[in-house]
Motif scaffolding. Structure first.
Motif, PDB file in Angstrom:
ATOM      1  N   ARG A  91      27.220  16.130  44.859  1.00 51.33           N
ATOM      2  CA  ARG A  91      27.152  17.555  45.185  1.00 51.33           C
ATOM      3  C   ARG A  91      26.523  18.330  44.027  1.00 51.33           C
ATOM      4  NH1 ARG A  91      32.703  20.042  47.101  1.00 51.33           N
ATOM      5  NH2 ARG A  91      33.277  19.262  45.047  1.00 51.33           N
ATOM      6  N   ASN A 141      23.412  21.001  44.166  1.00 46.40           N
ATOM      7  CA  ASN A 141      23.575  22.394  43.741  1.00 46.40           C
ATOM      8  C   ASN A 141      22.626  22.759  42.611  1.00 46.40           C
ATOM      9  OD1 ASN A 141      25.541  22.818  45.663  1.00 46.40           O
ATOM     10  ND2 ASN A 141      27.251  22.426  44.268  1.00 46.40           N
ATOM     11  N   GLY A 148      31.655  12.812  49.441  1.00 45.96           N
ATOM     12  CA  GLY A 148      30.604  12.707  50.449  1.00 45.96           C
ATOM     13  C   GLY A 148      30.557  11.320  51.069  1.00 45.96           C
ATOM     14  N   TRP A 177      24.986  13.694  50.527  1.00 42.85           N
ATOM     15  CA  TRP A 177      25.172  15.137  50.617  1.00 42.85           C
ATOM     16  C   TRP A 177      23.956  15.774  51.289  1.00 42.85           C
ATOM     17  CZ3 TRP A 177      29.742  17.381  49.560  1.00 42.85           C
ATOM     18  CH2 TRP A 177      30.662  16.641  48.805  1.00 42.85           C
TER      19      TRP A 177
END
Length: 429
Positions: free
Chosen positions: A211, A215, A276, A246
């Motif tokens: 993640r 991001n 995930g 993800w």
């Protein structure tokens, strides 16, 4: 040379997914008949009555030379894991890369893998060791931004030199690797894709593994990794994206439209606790070719594809609360026919059919964990009950690399005798 494998259960993985009882006959590198009783005289006879003959498994994501690093970064947070691994990687020598590769190849052979996709630097060293081991390496030289690499020179140029040197070597397919969007800018990504397209060779990369990776890339570019790669034209039929956990549905649709493949690495993702779960049903629905990888020995820590098939299935079923997801036949497909397609070798690998390379694994049909053994339960037994301990004999492109449990290529005792010293020299710092 004619080799006849006699009276086995043959899990062909052909388009009809036939299971037949009979002989498999190999002439040199290729299969010449399946199922029919061979009445001629073979140069080599392999008695396999009641055993299972199946296609060699294809591991679509690993870092084979890292086997000498087992246990050095276990049970620590992912950022610390990366920091220590990158530090060790920068100090590796040709000798420990060679030892690591041979150990990894031996482990894969003993668990039924005949082809693997590797992502690393120094693939020239890895290629030489893989040739000695006798299995097939799709060896993708790691490309990243030059200012962020420990390689000498430009990574893409290093990749091109590797391709030129090894493109005609038996059982070696040079490919292109991208470490990931976190160290690969647009120029590196486009250059890798252009070279992959020019030579029609695989391009593999780490994609949306965590993640945090997603991001950070959104903050940097305003786009999620797969969206950004699609926008700059990197996704395509030669692309094999490892992890791919993800992702949004929009990204999955882009990946399917590009005709690309993913390599799910369930054990690695669970061990690193990156969260995930790869959206396997969505990949299948939207045309993404699903395959399976172990990742490397620092994150798994095994290269056992027999185990990986089962674990992927269990993770998908558990996370979806649906026992029908990722059924046994699909799991075997991921590791054979789908994987062959991912590396562009579907006409030569992935099934036991006339004209294809003799990449064959023989499982001991007398093993208690595989019994009772019938056509009706054979694929389920392989996937859910089978283990590396069932592997008796392995052929790769007609060469017998493991015979009745004895390695015919690598001197395992010699290689393993050096492994502990390699570990100490790399990891006790």
């Amino acid at each position: 040379m004619i080799t006849a494998v006699r009276d086995a259960w043959v899990v062909t993985q052909d388009p009809q997914r036939r299971i037949v009882r009979g002989d498999v006959v190999i002439d040199g590198e290729r299969i010449v008949s399946v199922g029919e009783r061979y009445k001629g005289t073979a140069d080599k006879e392999i008695e396999a009555s009641g055993d299972i003959v199946m296609p060699g498994l294809i591991n679509t994501h690993t870092h084979v030379a890292m086997t000498v690093m087992k246990g050095v970064v276990d049970d620590i947070p992912f950022p610390k894991f990366l920091e220590k691994v990158f530090r060790i990687d920068s100090d590796r020598t040709e000798k420990d890369l060679t030892i690591g590769t041979k150990i990894g190849c031996a482990e894969m052979i003993r668990s039924g893998t005949t082809t693997f996709v590797d992502l690393y630097y120094s693939e020239d060293v890895i290629a030489k060791a893989t040739i000695e081991a006798g299995i097939r390496g799709v060896l993708c030289w790691c490309v990243l931004d030059e200012e962020l690499t420990t390689q000498k020179g430009n990574p893409l140029q290093n990749c091109k030199r590797f391709y030129d040197e090894f493109k005609n070597k038996k059982k070696i397919m040079p490919g292109v690797g991208l470490q990931g969007v976190y160290v690969c800018g647009e120029e590196a990504c486009k250059g890798a894709k252009e070279f992959s397209d020019e030579k029609d060779i695989p391009l593999t990369l780490h994609l949306s593994e965590t993640r945090g990776e997603v991001n950070q890339h959104r903050k940097k570019t305003g786009r999620r990794p797969a969206e950004w790669l699609n926008d700059i034209g990197v996704l395509g039929r030669n692309t094999v994206a490892a992890h791919s956990a993800w992702l949004t549905l929009n990204e999955i649709k882009m990946m399917g439209a590009a005709g690309m493949s993913i390599s799910s690495c369930p054990v690695s993702n669970m061990k690193l606790a990156t969260g995930g779960v790869a959206p396997i049903p969505e990949f299948q629905k939207h045309g993404v070719n699903v395959t399976l990888g172990t990742d490397g020995s620092t994150t798994n820590n095994s290269l056992d594809m027999m185990a990986e098939m089962k674990i992927l299935g269990l993770l998908q079923k558990s996370s979806r609360w649906d026992p029908t997801v990722a059924n046994a036949q699909e799991l075997l497909d991921f590791a054979t026919v789908n994987a062959a397609k991912a590396i562009g070798m579907q006409d030569s690998l992935g099934s036991i059919e006339k004209g294809k390379y003799a990449d064959i694994v023989i499982l001991d049909g007398k093993s208690p964990n595989l019994r009772p053994l019938l056509q009706e339960n054979m694929v389920s037994n392989i996937v859910y009950s089978g283990s590396s301990s069932n592997v008796k004999t392995v052929m790769c492109q007609g060469d017998i690399v493991l015979e009745d449990g004895r390695m015919n290529t690598i001197d395992e005792a010699e290689v393993l005798s050096e492994s502990e010293e390699m570990w100490r020299s790399l990891c006790l710092r």
